[in-house]
Design an enzyme around this catalytic site. Structure first.
Site, PDB file in Angstrom:
ATOM      1  N   LYS A 115      40.774  74.213  63.479  1.00  0.00           N
ATOM      2  CA  LYS A 115      41.940  74.301  64.353  1.00  0.00           C
ATOM      3  C   LYS A 115      42.171  73.017  65.142  1.00  0.00           C
ATOM      4  CE  LYS A 115      42.850  79.127  64.689  1.00  0.00           C
ATOM      5  NZ  LYS A 115      42.987  80.330  65.501  1.00  0.00           N
ATOM      6  N   LYS A 202      43.168  79.772  54.255  1.00  0.00           N
ATOM      7  CA  LYS A 202      43.458  81.176  54.533  1.00  0.00           C
ATOM      8  C   LYS A 202      44.864  81.315  55.122  1.00  0.00           C
ATOM      9  CE  LYS A 202      42.106  82.287  59.236  1.00  0.00           C
ATOM     10  NZ  LYS A 202      42.882  83.422  59.687  1.00  0.00           N
ATOM     11  N   LYS A 205      48.402  82.604  61.165  1.00  0.00           N
ATOM     12  CA  LYS A 205      49.630  82.505  61.953  1.00  0.00           C
ATOM     13  C   LYS A 205      49.864  81.082  62.413  1.00  0.00           C
ATOM     14  CE  LYS A 205      48.560  86.512  64.282  1.00  0.00           C
ATOM     15  NZ  LYS A 205      47.453  85.984  65.041  1.00  0.00           N
TER      16      LYS A 205
HETATM   17  P1  ATP Z   1      45.498  82.228  64.219  1.00  0.00           P
HETATM   18  O1  ATP Z   1      45.973  81.276  63.176  1.00  0.00           O
HETATM   19  O2  ATP Z   1      46.225  82.097  65.508  1.00  0.00           O
HETATM   20  O3  ATP Z   1      43.983  82.227  64.377  1.00  0.00           O
HETATM   21  P2  ATP Z   1      45.261  84.426  62.475  1.00  0.00           P
HETATM   22  O4  ATP Z   1      46.325  84.528  61.468  1.00  0.00           O
HETATM   23  O5  ATP Z   1      43.942  83.857  62.061  1.00  0.00           O
HETATM   24  O6  ATP Z   1      45.884  83.656  63.699  1.00  0.00           O
HETATM   25  P3  ATP Z   1      44.047  86.267  64.299  1.00  0.00           P
HETATM   26  O7  ATP Z   1      44.881  86.841  65.385  1.00  0.00           O
HETATM   27  O8  ATP Z   1      43.147  85.113  64.597  1.00  0.00           O
HETATM   28  O9  ATP Z   1      45.026  85.867  63.109  1.00  0.00           O
HETATM   29  O10 ATP Z   1      43.171  87.396  63.633  1.00  0.00           O
HETATM   30  C1  ATP Z   1      43.447  88.791  63.700  1.00  0.00           C
HETATM   31  C2  ATP Z   1      42.609  89.517  62.659  1.00  0.00           C
HETATM   32  O11 ATP Z   1      43.085  89.223  61.350  1.00  0.00           O
HETATM   33  C3  ATP Z   1      41.133  89.099  62.676  1.00  0.00           C
HETATM   34  O12 ATP Z   1      40.335  90.257  62.503  1.00  0.00           O
HETATM   35  C4  ATP Z   1      40.996  88.200  61.480  1.00  0.00           C
HETATM   36  O13 ATP Z   1      39.704  88.265  60.922  1.00  0.00           O
HETATM   37  C5  ATP Z   1      42.017  88.779  60.520  1.00  0.00           C
HETATM   38  N1  ATP Z   1      42.559  87.748  59.627  1.00  0.00           N
HETATM   39  C6  ATP Z   1      43.240  86.652  59.999  1.00  0.00           C
HETATM   40  N2  ATP Z   1      43.623  85.932  58.911  1.00  0.00           N
HETATM   41  C7  ATP Z   1      43.166  86.601  57.833  1.00  0.00           C
HETATM   42  C8  ATP Z   1      43.252  86.375  56.423  1.00  0.00           C
HETATM   43  N3  ATP Z   1      43.890  85.320  55.922  1.00  0.00           N
HETATM   44  N4  ATP Z   1      42.677  87.263  55.578  1.00  0.00           N
HETATM   45  C9  ATP Z   1      42.042  88.348  56.091  1.00  0.00           C
HETATM   46  N5  ATP Z   1      41.918  88.627  57.409  1.00  0.00           N
HETATM   47  C10 ATP Z   1      42.475  87.774  58.276  1.00  0.00           C
HETATM   48 MG    MG Z   2      42.444  83.396  63.562  1.00  0.00          MG
END
Ligand code: ATP
Ligand code: MG
Length: 339
Positions: A115, A202, A205
């Protein structure tokens, strides 16, 4: 025996849109966990401010993500749904854990490396993120933390912090299950969904819109993203080894379609006759079938903003009662706090 507590959280980052990685990797399991645990689900706005964010939109996004969780099947009667900043004990415990966690351990977190590479300005908060996450979990003495496998390393750090605290000050915290232990115990699938535009990463967001397929996104736009998902030059060229983009499409199909459908595509893949456009159209069709009821519930909920506010106020009250209990004990053991 008292029911164990489960906690999991999601950030209102980016546009605050839930993506299908969140849905398949985490939230679908959160819904199931309601049958086994006392569950708390949080929208972690203090995590969202560790990277660039828009103060004019943050509150709206937090409420929106909470609405999405309920649309996905989280039941606010049975589970607590809350916004992290409504319960200030999270940050208080985070500070205390800052003084328990080893700097070297926090420095090893790979999410920080990923990040911080994307930020023009790297805050101390981004570095400290996993310590706040430990506080989110332990302030409720949760044992089950159903997160996607991308969070396994952070969960390890949380376990270490709980152990160190207990050893030095007194046994306050249960040690959470590791990600793998919990997935095995409950037979949960630890889906990891990758970006359609760059399958080496991955879905996230904070990586931006083209890397995410939103649960509530306009159907035409979802269709376009799936149609243009990165694949490879064809099954015949790769000796049966699926490229990450193709593996992602198959993974999404497995998560949404009946086994016969998946087997038919697998068999075409093995024979080298599979046209990726047909696979993509099947993924689109089955994904939309899975998401349709969630999208409809969201529309209903969004039409009553007062209802969501009531749910979140009630969630904060219930969460705060638990968190303040933990903090009283922690303060006493540390020799801090008012008298
Ligand atoms: P950010 O980029 O802000 O970290 P994010 O998309 O990673 O956002 P989070 O809010 O950090 O989402 O995570 C929320 C939940 O979704 C967590 O339990 C995380 O493990 C799961 N998660 C996030 N991205 C993935 C993915 N690509 N595949 C499976 N699970 C995911
Ligand atoms: Mg995340």
């Amino acid at each position: 025996m008292a029911t164990e507590r489960a906690l999991s959280c999601i950030q209102p980052t980016g546009t605050g849109q839930l993506h299908i990685g969140n849905y398949f990797g985490a939230i679908r399991n959160w819904v199931k966990l309601q049958d086994h645990f006392d569950c708390i689900y949080g929208v972690v706005d203090y995590h969202a401010i560790t990277v660039e964010f828009d103060p004019a939109n943050l509150q709206k996004q937090s409420i929106d993500v909470a609405t999405d969780l309920i649309a996905c099947g989280i039941d606010p009667q049975r589970s607590i749904v809350m916004i992290q900043s409504h319960i200030p004990e999270h940050v208080e415990l985070c500070w205390i854990f800052n003084c328990v966690a080893a700097y070297g351990d926090v420095q090893r977190m790979t999410q920080f490396k990923d990040k911080s590479d994307q930020q023009a300005y790297v805050t101390v908060g981004l570095f400290d993120y996993p310590v706040l996450q430990a506080a989110d979990i332990l302030v409720y003495r949760a044992r089950a933390v159903p997160v996607g496998s991308d969070q396994d390393q952070h969960l390890e750090l949380t376990r270490g912090i709980a152990q160190k605290f207990n050893k030095r000050f007194g046994k306050v915290f249960p040690i959470p299950y590791t990600g793998g232990e919990l997935r095995r115990k409950l037979n949960l699938k630890g889906a990891r969904i990758v970006s359609p535009a760059d399958p080496e990463r991955k879905m996230s967001k904070s990586y931006g819109d083209k890397h995410c397929i939103g649960v509530m996104e306009d159907e035409k736009s979802i269709f376009k993203k799936i149609r243009s998902a990165v694949t490879d030059i064809g099954p015949a060229a790769l000796n049966g080894e699926k490229s990450p983009g193709v593996a992602n499409l198959f993974h999404l199909l497995e998560l949404t379609a009946p086994t016969e459908v998946v087997e038919e595509f697998e068999s075409q893949y093995r024979q080298g006759t599979l046209k990726y456009v047909r696979l993509k159209d099947a993924v689109h069709e089955h994904l939309m079938d899975e998401l349709r009821p969630v999208r409809e519930r969201k529309k209903e909920l969004a039409s009553d903003p007062e209802l969501m506010k009531r749910i979140l106020r009630d969630g904060a009250d219930r969460a705060r009662a638990l968190a303040s209990d933990t903090l009283s004990e922690v303060r006493r053991l540390l020799g801090v706090g008012s008298f």
